[in-house]
Scaffold this motif. Structure first.
Motif, PDB file in Angstrom:
ATOM      1  N   LEU A  63      47.715 -25.810  38.805  1.00 44.49           N
ATOM      2  CA  LEU A  63      48.314 -25.726  40.122  1.00 44.49           C
ATOM      3  C   LEU A  63      49.788 -25.377  39.929  1.00 44.49           C
ATOM      4  O   LEU A  63      50.492 -26.038  39.164  1.00 44.49           O
ATOM      5  N   VAL A  64      50.244 -24.306  40.587  1.00 45.06           N
ATOM      6  CA  VAL A  64      51.617 -23.846  40.441  1.00 45.06           C
ATOM      7  C   VAL A  64      52.194 -23.522  41.815  1.00 45.06           C
ATOM      8  O   VAL A  64      51.468 -23.371  42.797  1.00 45.06           O
ATOM      9  N   THR A  65      53.522 -23.386  41.842  1.00 42.43           N
ATOM     10  CA  THR A  65      54.217 -22.991  43.063  1.00 42.43           C
ATOM     11  C   THR A  65      55.524 -22.313  42.700  1.00 42.43           C
ATOM     12  O   THR A  65      56.001 -22.410  41.564  1.00 42.43           O
ATOM     13  N   ASP A  66      56.097 -21.658  43.687  1.00 43.21           N
ATOM     14  CA  ASP A  66      57.431 -21.079  43.563  1.00 43.21           C
ATOM     15  C   ASP A  66      58.428 -22.219  43.774  1.00 43.21           C
ATOM     16  O   ASP A  66      58.467 -22.801  44.859  1.00 43.21           O
ATOM     17  N   PRO A  67      59.226 -22.574  42.779  1.00 43.96           N
ATOM     18  CA  PRO A  67      60.135 -23.716  42.934  1.00 43.96           C
ATOM     19  C   PRO A  67      61.195 -23.496  44.015  1.00 43.96           C
ATOM     20  O   PRO A  67      61.695 -24.447  44.606  1.00 43.96           O
TER      21      PRO A  67
END
Length: 151
Positions: A63-67
């Motif tokens: 699971l990743v996101t744009d910080p």
């Protein structure tokens, strides 16, 4: 030129991915050095979270996101060696992602790992995880502030 789509199995079920969108990690990811090819999948259209899905292992998806969706002042340092591996001509070619941890059943306790950003050259589709040591950006950055202790 016709696009080539491939079908992959993911933690989200079967997905079709444009092969030109596959991200190659020449060094793998930290702890996953033998996994090199991933696809970035949207979880939902309205979600800031995505799944970085390993093409060879359907059970392996991060699971990743744009910080920058959560932090305006996030900064990372990328050395010359990393820039060469990523083959960047301009820093604006980079997409930055961070991993997200959500404890089971506790979405309010989600944290971002700001010490191990994943850099992706959006032009060449080459990725690299670039460890950081800036103490302002911890490995467990809470998305929601901890409640104040009762007095």
């Amino acid at each position: 030129m016709a696009r080539k789509e491939i079908t992959i199995q993911s933690r989200l079920g079967e997905r079709t991915v444009d092969s030109s969108r596959i991200i190659h990690f020449p060094k793998g990811l930290i702890g996953l050095e033998n996994r090199h090819d991933f696809a970035l999948l949207k979880i939902r259209e309205d979600s800031p979270f995505m799944l970085l899905q390993c093409l060879k292992d359907p059970k392996l998806g991060l699971l990743v996101t744009d910080p920058f969706a959560f932090l305006d002042d996030y900064e990372i340092q990328i050395g010359d060696a990393e820039q060469r591996i990523l083959r960047i001509e301009n820093i604006r070619q980079l997409a930055i992602l961070v991993t997200v941890t959500i404890p089971p059943g506790k979405p309010g306790e989600a944290v971002l790992n700001l010490t191990g950003p994943i850099c992706v050259n959006s032009k060449s589709r080459i990725g690299l995880q670039v460890p950081q040591t800036d103490p302002r950006f911890p490995s467990h950055y809470a998305l929601t502030p901890a409640p104040a202790p009762e007095q």
